[in-house]
Design an enzyme around this catalytic site. Structure first.
Site, PDB file in Angstrom:
ATOM      1  N   CYS A  86       0.841  -1.202   0.000  1.00 12.87           N
ATOM      2  CA  CYS A  86       0.000   0.000   0.000  1.00 12.87           C
ATOM      3  C   CYS A  86       0.877   1.254   0.000  1.00 12.87           C
ATOM      4  O   CYS A  86       1.912   1.287   0.657  1.00 12.87           O
ATOM      5  CB  CYS A  86      -0.872  -0.039   1.251  1.00 12.87           C
ATOM      6  SG  CYS A  86      -1.714   1.483   1.597  1.00 12.87           S
ATOM      7  N   TYR A  93      -2.573  32.561   4.178  1.00 14.82           N
ATOM      8  CA  TYR A  93      -2.843  31.207   3.701  1.00 14.82           C
ATOM      9  C   TYR A  93      -3.707  30.499   4.759  1.00 14.82           C
ATOM     10  O   TYR A  93      -3.356  29.440   5.264  1.00 14.82           O
ATOM     11  CB  TYR A  93      -1.556  30.405   3.485  1.00 14.82           C
ATOM     12  CG  TYR A  93      -0.529  31.032   2.590  1.00 14.82           C
ATOM     13  CD1 TYR A  93      -0.567  30.820   1.224  1.00 14.82           C
ATOM     14  CD2 TYR A  93       0.493  31.830   3.114  1.00 14.82           C
ATOM     15  CE1 TYR A  93       0.392  31.378   0.390  1.00 14.82           C
ATOM     16  CE2 TYR A  93       1.452  32.398   2.291  1.00 14.82           C
ATOM     17  CZ  TYR A  93       1.396  32.167   0.930  1.00 14.82           C
ATOM     18  OH  TYR A  93       2.360  32.715   0.118  1.00 14.82           O
ATOM     19  N   ASP A  97       1.054  29.927   6.983  1.00 12.80           N
ATOM     20  CA  ASP A  97       0.924  28.477   6.787  1.00 12.80           C
ATOM     21  C   ASP A  97       0.791  28.204   5.285  1.00 12.80           C
ATOM     22  O   ASP A  97      -0.271  27.827   4.791  1.00 12.80           O
ATOM     23  CB  ASP A  97      -0.300  27.955   7.561  1.00 12.80           C
ATOM     24  CG  ASP A  97      -0.398  26.433   7.539  1.00 12.80           C
ATOM     25  OD1 ASP A  97       0.491  25.770   6.965  1.00 12.80           O
ATOM     26  OD2 ASP A  97      -1.372  25.897   8.098  1.00 12.80           O
ATOM     27  N   CYS A 121       4.899  22.443   6.261  1.00  7.61           N
ATOM     28  CA  CYS A 121       4.926  20.995   6.040  1.00  7.61           C
ATOM     29  C   CYS A 121       6.122  20.616   5.185  1.00  7.61           C
ATOM     30  O   CYS A 121       6.255  19.463   4.792  1.00  7.61           O
ATOM     31  CB  CYS A 121       3.625  20.537   5.381  1.00  7.61           C
ATOM     32  SG  CYS A 121       3.313  21.358   3.807  1.00  7.61           S
TER      33      CYS A 121
HETATM   34  C1  LIG Z   1      -1.204  24.571   4.183  1.00  6.42           C
HETATM   35  S1  LIG Z   1      -2.754  25.208   3.734  1.00  6.42           S
HETATM   36  C2  LIG Z   1      -3.176  26.179   5.129  1.00  6.42           C
HETATM   37  C3  LIG Z   1      -4.275  25.585   5.893  1.00  6.42           C
HETATM   38  C4  LIG Z   1      -4.849  26.390   7.025  1.00  6.42           C
HETATM   39  N1  LIG Z   1      -3.856  26.897   7.943  1.00  6.42           N
HETATM   40  C5  LIG Z   1      -5.878  25.536   7.738  1.00  6.42           C
HETATM   41  O1  LIG Z   1      -5.482  24.830   8.654  1.00  6.42           O
HETATM   42  O2  LIG Z   1      -7.024  25.513   7.307  1.00  6.42           O
HETATM   43  C6  LIG Z   1      -2.321  26.414   2.562  1.00  6.42           C
HETATM   44  C7  LIG Z   1      -3.466  27.260   2.060  1.00  6.42           C
HETATM   45  O3  LIG Z   1      -2.946  28.286   1.228  1.00  6.42           O
HETATM   46  C8  LIG Z   1      -3.888  28.575   0.229  1.00  6.42           C
HETATM   47  N2  LIG Z   1      -3.161  29.308  -0.839  1.00  6.42           N
HETATM   48  C9  LIG Z   1      -2.299  28.818  -1.749  1.00  6.42           C
HETATM   49  N3  LIG Z   1      -1.789  29.804  -2.500  1.00  6.42           N
HETATM   50  C10 LIG Z   1      -2.326  30.967  -2.048  1.00  6.42           C
HETATM   51  C11 LIG Z   1      -2.186  32.326  -2.424  1.00  6.42           C
HETATM   52  N4  LIG Z   1      -1.368  32.690  -3.405  1.00  6.42           N
HETATM   53  N5  LIG Z   1      -2.888  33.248  -1.751  1.00  6.42           N
HETATM   54  C12 LIG Z   1      -3.717  32.880  -0.731  1.00  6.42           C
HETATM   55  N6  LIG Z   1      -3.889  31.599  -0.334  1.00  6.42           N
HETATM   56  C13 LIG Z   1      -3.210  30.650  -0.987  1.00  6.42           C
HETATM   57  C14 LIG Z   1      -4.422  27.208  -0.159  1.00  6.42           C
HETATM   58  O4  LIG Z   1      -5.686  27.306  -0.791  1.00  6.42           O
HETATM   59  C15 LIG Z   1      -4.486  26.516   1.216  1.00  6.42           C
HETATM   60  O5  LIG Z   1      -5.760  26.673   1.796  1.00  6.42           O
END
Ligand SMILES: C[S@@+](CC[C@H](N)C(=O)[O-])C[C@H]1O[C@@H](n2cnc3c(N)ncnc32)[C@H](O)[C@@H]1O
Length: 467
Positions: free
Chosen positions: A85, A328, A396, A423
């Site tokens: 898997c 984010y 994030d 991450c």
């Molecule tokens: C790692 S996740 C963060 C999750 C959040 N901290 C949560 O726990 O719900 C990264 C986020 O960044 C957003 N994202 C990616 N590129 C972006 C951008 N240029 N501007 C704003 N948000 C963005 C994605 O849609 C995603 O929801």
């Protein structure tokens, strides 16, 4: 074994390798001469005889031919599908050794930053049964284990893609990292689909009705969402499946039907309808109740996410007077969890669905001091009014890290504390270097394990500067 002393190992050679650590893809890492050797399915502490698959400069990829000396850190895997898997890399490695390996990954990413101290990895509260969401694929090409008799039925499977053959689906009889309730639903769905004679998806021919079964079990409320994703509407067949599944009394609190008619192999539906219940479940985190639909983004390990929020809270050190920006912000896990300790939180997020979830969650929880901006974070920060003086930045970003165009406007803000959740330690270390060059201090790197038995590691990185 060929004599290697006089020349560099190359494709087809055999090597004796002692595995010292693992890499970000979960491959065992050892050395041979001046080369680093990466071997899939080999764990730290063991010695393997490996064949060289390819060599690029001083990087060798190898495959295990024989396990010559077992690792003292090895343990028996819990799951019968482990190895074939693609879900877990290390059920066969003691958990303490997994954590030590993850710390080494973070340390090596931050090695070029002077004074970076990487703390030990905070363990996950649960190492099995921790996932609150799984996406199981239906497939017409079942992965056959070498021990199975010739001619074993192979035309139906419900489970996970095989690690080495993506078009094959392992018929998962139990998944040790999800909840037992989800295992029961998986077994019932398989039986019902076969009884009703519903055809599974064929990845090459693009035929078959059944594509995915998404199972979401809230760790804190026990509510269960099941989403059946099919290739066509087929309301009659879907309703027969739904009635039979609900009749099993498996604790399902909502059942939805999604349709993905496109060839792309994904559980994301083009359209969706609710067949039973409200269409969402509730999960509680840090005193906030989140409503999760089949597609809402949410951390898949609820109990470890609670600890992640606690780390962020500790580093943000809020007194109740601060303006906090959550860049984010996704569905607002960090923003909403910290809102009650701040004057105001403002989230920035590019996904309209995530922002809608974040706003809905704020409203349902009576959190009136959280706002969410929809759009690219680069534009959102650049458009901040001149008088706005945020105190704390929560960052994030996705795996790639912060967009290079963001730094200038980020550093122009008045904030003196940043908490960066990552991450991807390599991208985070690169971004932290930009902070240091702009006069910020790196206070702490606190790794946390959200995904036991995988090489993934999350980090909470505290940065500060003088006001
Ligand atoms: C790692 S996740 C963060 C999750 C959040 N901290 C949560 O726990 O719900 C990264 C986020 O960044 C957003 N994202 C990616 N590129 C972006 C951008 N240029 N501007 C704003 N948000 C963005 C994605 O849609 C995603 O929801």
């Amino acid at each position: 074994m060929p004599e290697l002393a006089t020349r560099k190992a190359r494709r087809g050679d055999e090597l004796l390798v002692r595995i010292e650590s693992f890499d970000a893809r979960g491959r065992g890492v050892g050395t041979a001469g001046d080369a680093s050797v990466r071997v899939r399915h080999a764990v730290p502490g063991e010695t393997v005889r490996a064949r060289v698959l390819r060599r690029r400069r001083n990087e060798i990829d190898g495959v295990v031919l024989e396990r010559v000396a077992p690792s003292p850190l090895a343990v028996a895997p819990r799951c019968e599908h482990f190895g074939s898997c693609g879900g877990c890399s290390f059920q066969d490695l003691a958990y303490a050794a997994q954590l030590a390996g993850k710390r080494r990954l973070v340390e090596s990413a931050f090695a070029r930053l002077a004074d970076a101290v990487v703390e030990p990895v905070l363990p996950a509260p649960r190492t099995f049964g921790y996932r609150n969401k799984m996406e199981f694929a239906f497939g017409s090409r079942r992965w056959i284990h070498a021990s199975e008799p010739a001619g074993a039925p192979s035309g139906f499977a419900l489970g996970l893609h095989a690690a080495s053959l993506f078009h094959k689906v392992i018929d998962v009889r139990g998944c040790a990292i999800q909840s037992p309730a989800a295992d029961r639903i998986l077994a019932a769905a398989r039986e019902i689909a076969i009884d009703l004679g519903l055809a599974p998806w064929d990845v090459y021919a693009h035929t078959g009705l059944l594509r995915y079964l998404v199972v979401r079990v809230a760790a804190t409320t026990g509510e269960i969402l099941v989403a059946l994703v099919t290739s066509a509407d087929a309301p009659e067949a879907v309703e027969r499946f739904a009635r039979a599944l609900l009749a099993r009394d498996l604790g399902i609190t909502t059942l939805v039907h999604g349709v993905n008619p496109r060839p792309a192999d994904t559980a994301i539906a083009e359209r969706e309808r609710v067949l039973f219940g409200p269409g969402w479940i509730r999960e509680e985190l840090a005193g906030v109740v989140f409503a999760l639909s089949s597609s809402s983004f949410f951390q898949t390990n609820t109990l470890a996410a609670e600890e992640l929020v606690a780390l962020v809270r500790a580093e943000a050190a809020l007194s109740g007077r601060e303006i906090v920006l959550d860049l984010y912000c996704g569905t607002g896990m960090l923003a909403l969890s910290l809102a009650r300790s701040a004057r105001e939180v403002v989230g920035f997020e590019i996904s309209a669905a995530a922002v809608a979830d974040a706003r809905g969650n704020a409203e349902r929880n009576g959190i009136g001091n959280a706002r969410f901006h929809l759009g690219d974070v680069i534009d959102g920060i650049a458009a901040m009014p001149a008088g706005a003086r945020p105190d704390v930045l929560l960052l994030d970003p996705p795996r790639a890290g912060l967009h290079p165009a963001l730094f200038a406007s980020l550093f122009a803000l008045a904030a003196t504390r940043s908490v960066y959740v990552s991450c991807n330690p390599v991208a985070a270390a690169r971004d932290v270097e930009r902070f240091l060059a702009a006069g910020w201090r790196l206070d702490r790197v606190r790794p946390i394990d959200l995904f036991p038995h995988t090489p993934h590691v999350e980090c909470v990185i505290a940065l500060s500067r003088d006001g």
